[in-house]
Scaffold this motif. Sequence first.
Motif, mmCIF file in Angstrom:
data_model
loop_
_atom_site.group_PDB
_atom_site.id
_atom_site.type_symbol
_atom_site.label_atom_id
_atom_site.label_comp_id
_atom_site.label_asym_id
_atom_site.label_seq_id
_atom_site.Cartn_x
_atom_site.Cartn_y
_atom_site.Cartn_z
ATOM 1 N N LEU A 45 4.894 1.582 4.737
ATOM 2 C CA LEU A 45 5.289 0.631 5.776
ATOM 3 C C LEU A 45 4.239 0.570 6.880
ATOM 4 C CD1 LEU A 45 9.097 1.470 6.087
ATOM 5 C CD2 LEU A 45 8.100 -0.569 5.052
ATOM 6 N N MET A 46 3.760 1.727 7.285
ATOM 7 C CA MET A 46 2.764 1.785 8.353
ATOM 8 C C MET A 46 1.466 1.100 7.936
ATOM 9 S SD MET A 46 1.871 2.748 11.408
ATOM 10 C CE MET A 46 2.997 4.029 11.974
ATOM 11 N N SER A 47 0.981 1.404 6.738
ATOM 12 C CA SER A 47 -0.286 0.815 6.289
ATOM 13 C C SER A 47 -0.161 -0.692 6.116
ATOM 14 C CB SER A 47 -0.749 1.473 4.982
ATOM 15 O OG SER A 47 0.164 1.224 3.933
ATOM 16 N N SER A 48 0.990 -1.153 5.622
ATOM 17 C CA SER A 48 1.203 -2.590 5.457
ATOM 18 C C SER A 48 1.197 -3.302 6.802
ATOM 19 C CB SER A 48 2.530 -2.854 4.743
ATOM 20 O OG SER A 48 2.528 -2.313 3.435
ATOM 21 N N LEU A 49 1.867 -2.723 7.783
ATOM 22 C CA LEU A 49 1.921 -3.332 9.112
ATOM 23 C C LEU A 49 0.575 -3.279 9.813
ATOM 24 C CD1 LEU A 49 5.407 -2.080 10.356
ATOM 25 C CD2 LEU A 49 4.749 -4.449 9.922
ATOM 26 N N LEU A 50 -0.160 -2.191 9.637
ATOM 27 C CA LEU A 50 -1.487 -2.087 10.247
ATOM 28 C C LEU A 50 -2.400 -3.195 9.735
ATOM 29 C CD1 LEU A 50 -2.108 1.775 10.221
ATOM 30 C CD2 LEU A 50 -1.972 0.311 12.247
ATOM 31 N N THR A 51 -2.318 -3.465 8.436
ATOM 32 C CA THR A 51 -3.124 -4.542 7.856
ATOM 33 C C THR A 51 -2.664 -5.902 8.370
ATOM 34 O OG1 THR A 51 -3.496 -3.244 5.848
ATOM 35 C CG2 THR A 51 -3.877 -5.617 5.704
ATOM 36 N N PHE A 52 -1.347 -6.108 8.413
ATOM 37 C CA PHE A 52 -0.785 -7.390 8.839
ATOM 38 C C PHE A 52 -1.146 -7.713 10.285
ATOM 39 C CE2 PHE A 52 2.842 -9.883 10.552
ATOM 40 C CZ PHE A 52 2.725 -11.004 9.747
ATOM 41 N N GLY A 183 16.301 -2.853 -3.896
ATOM 42 C CA GLY A 183 17.121 -2.113 -4.848
ATOM 43 C C GLY A 183 16.465 -0.813 -5.248
ATOM 44 N N GLU A 184 15.180 -0.682 -4.902
ATOM 45 C CA GLU A 184 14.442 0.544 -5.195
ATOM 46 C C GLU A 184 13.805 1.143 -3.935
ATOM 47 O OE1 GLU A 184 11.585 -0.446 -8.158
ATOM 48 O OE2 GLU A 184 13.068 -0.575 -9.776
ATOM 49 N N THR A 185 13.471 0.252 -3.001
ATOM 50 C CA THR A 185 12.828 0.710 -1.771
ATOM 51 C C THR A 185 12.891 -0.387 -0.719
ATOM 52 O OG1 THR A 185 10.826 1.754 -0.878
ATOM 53 C CG2 THR A 185 10.521 -0.121 -2.384
ATOM 54 N N LEU A 186 12.271 -0.138 0.429
ATOM 55 C CA LEU A 186 12.207 -1.121 1.514
ATOM 56 C C LEU A 186 10.817 -1.758 1.521
ATOM 57 C CD1 LEU A 186 13.535 -2.356 4.093
ATOM 58 C CD2 LEU A 186 12.505 -0.467 5.379
ATOM 59 N N ARG A 187 10.776 -3.097 1.529
ATOM 60 C CA ARG A 187 9.510 -3.815 1.569
ATOM 61 C C ARG A 187 9.522 -4.805 2.723
ATOM 62 N NH1 ARG A 187 6.369 -3.841 -3.150
ATOM 63 N NH2 ARG A 187 4.855 -4.836 -1.753
ATOM 64 N N LEU A 188 8.331 -5.217 3.115
ATOM 65 C CA LEU A 188 8.159 -6.210 4.167
ATOM 66 C C LEU A 188 7.643 -7.491 3.542
ATOM 67 C CD1 LEU A 188 6.466 -3.807 6.723
ATOM 68 C CD2 LEU A 188 8.798 -4.681 6.861
ATOM 69 N N PHE A 189 8.291 -8.617 3.878
ATOM 70 C CA PHE A 189 7.986 -9.904 3.246
ATOM 71 C C PHE A 189 7.527 -10.911 4.282
ATOM 72 C CE2 PHE A 189 9.110 -14.096 1.557
ATOM 73 C CZ PHE A 189 8.624 -14.020 0.250
ATOM 74 N N CYS A 190 6.393 -11.575 4.001
ATOM 75 C CA CYS A 190 5.859 -12.602 4.893
ATOM 76 C C CYS A 190 6.309 -13.971 4.410
ATOM 77 C CB CYS A 190 4.336 -12.525 4.935
ATOM 78 S SG CYS A 190 3.584 -13.745 6.034
ATOM 79 N N LEU A 197 4.114 -7.867 1.831
ATOM 80 C CA LEU A 197 2.917 -7.196 2.311
ATOM 81 C C LEU A 197 2.554 -6.125 1.294
ATOM 82 C CD1 LEU A 197 3.500 -6.695 6.150
ATOM 83 C CD2 LEU A 197 2.728 -8.715 4.914
ATOM 84 N N LEU A 198 1.282 -6.003 1.010
ATOM 85 C CA LEU A 198 0.846 -5.081 -0.034
ATOM 86 C C LEU A 198 0.764 -3.651 0.484
ATOM 87 C CD1 LEU A 198 -2.019 -7.130 -1.723
ATOM 88 C CD2 LEU A 198 0.395 -7.034 -2.342
ATOM 89 N N THR A 199 1.125 -2.721 -0.391
ATOM 90 C CA THR A 199 0.896 -1.312 -0.094
ATOM 91 C C THR A 199 -0.570 -1.007 -0.362
ATOM 92 O OG1 THR A 199 1.369 -0.575 -2.347
ATOM 93 C CG2 THR A 199 3.241 -0.781 -0.844
ATOM 94 N N GLN A 200 -1.029 0.178 0.002
ATOM 95 C CA GLN A 200 -2.426 0.549 -0.230
ATOM 96 C C GLN A 200 -2.753 0.519 -1.720
ATOM 97 O OE1 GLN A 200 -2.696 4.352 1.816
ATOM 98 N NE2 GLN A 200 -3.739 3.387 3.532
ATOM 99 N N GLU A 201 -1.831 1.010 -2.550
ATOM 100 C CA GLU A 201 -2.069 1.014 -3.989
ATOM 101 C C GLU A 201 -2.174 -0.404 -4.530
ATOM 102 O OE1 GLU A 201 -2.706 3.302 -6.375
ATOM 103 O OE2 GLU A 201 -3.018 4.622 -4.658
ATOM 104 N N GLU A 202 -1.289 -1.274 -4.064
ATOM 105 C CA GLU A 202 -1.312 -2.663 -4.520
ATOM 106 C C GLU A 202 -2.582 -3.375 -4.073
ATOM 107 O OE1 GLU A 202 3.511 -3.550 -4.657
ATOM 108 O OE2 GLU A 202 2.380 -3.806 -2.801
ATOM 109 N N MET A 203 -3.062 -3.052 -2.865
ATOM 110 C CA MET A 203 -4.302 -3.646 -2.396
ATOM 111 C C MET A 203 -5.485 -3.194 -3.254
ATOM 112 S SD MET A 203 -4.118 -3.860 1.786
ATOM 113 C CE MET A 203 -3.424 -2.241 2.116
ATOM 114 N N LYS A 204 -5.464 -1.928 -3.671
ATOM 115 C CA LYS A 204 -6.527 -1.419 -4.542
ATOM 116 C C LYS A 204 -6.517 -2.148 -5.883
ATOM 117 C CE LYS A 204 -6.753 3.269 -2.637
ATOM 118 N NZ LYS A 204 -6.503 4.717 -2.916
ATOM 119 N N VAL A 205 -5.299 -2.310 -6.448
ATOM 120 C CA VAL A 205 -5.175 -2.999 -7.737
ATOM 121 C C VAL A 205 -5.646 -4.446 -7.616
ATOM 122 C CG1 VAL A 205 -3.539 -3.839 -9.462
ATOM 123 C CG2 VAL A 205 -3.319 -1.515 -8.574
ATOM 124 N N ARG A 206 -5.221 -5.126 -6.528
ATOM 125 C CA ARG A 206 -5.628 -6.526 -6.334
ATOM 126 C C ARG A 206 -7.145 -6.629 -6.200
ATOM 127 N NH1 ARG A 206 -2.870 -10.756 -2.193
ATOM 128 N NH2 ARG A 206 -1.311 -10.677 -3.862
#
Length: 235
Positions: A45-52, A183-190, A197-206
């Motif tokens: 959550l923190m890394s996603s918000l820092l990027t956003f 249903g599995e976790t908390l995410r942030l949606f734009c 918002l992408l997590t660090q792992e998702e940003m690496k994959v992208r």
Amino acid sequence: MNAVIETSELRILPKTKGETEIFYPETDENIMPEGIIHYLLGVHLMSSLLTFFSNRDEVSLFGNLMFYFEEGNNKKVISPDLMVCFGLKEIPRRVYKLWEQKVVPSVVIELASDSTWDKDLTVKLALYQRLGVSEYYIFDVEYKCLRKPLMAFRLVDFVYEEVETDNNRVFSPSLGLELVDTGETLRLFCVETNEFLLTQEEMKVRQQVLDSRQLILEKENADLKSQLDSLKQKK
């Protein structure tokens, strides 16, 4: 994290002119980590918000920082899992002293656990309401403590009113984002980009995918150039 922490003693530091200075610790033995799932979600959550918010200097994010809310009393302290502040002139590095920073967090997110969920809904809720935190969210990381995994509260006339989630999501006016229980976790949606918002792992994959596509395009361009050069030579 634990709720409002009452330390066992009022610790003070000596000052040069016979006075004393109250010591505000950066950590406290009463604060215990909840586990890897809570930790990783907080980091995501923190890394996603820092990027956003990377291009907005007026937004400051803090996770598990000692937050002192009563001057002269280092027993009055809490450590929110995540808090968002707007308009800070100076960013605290060690601890957050409300009377010095003069900015109440606009958003607080607590990650509930077996040991904290009841205080998240009572002690912490009452404190954040009294301090004037505009939006307060509680998420049940392991889906076993709260009556609803994602609970939202908004300050209306100095009193918290619960905001009902719609399809397991709720919009945060302060963040300009939706908080979504997947249903599995908390995410942030734009809403503007229509994506999470992408997590660090998702940003690496992208980035890996983009790099791969770039290599393919470069190879295709090189092949075309080679074919054109061959055609020119034949002429």
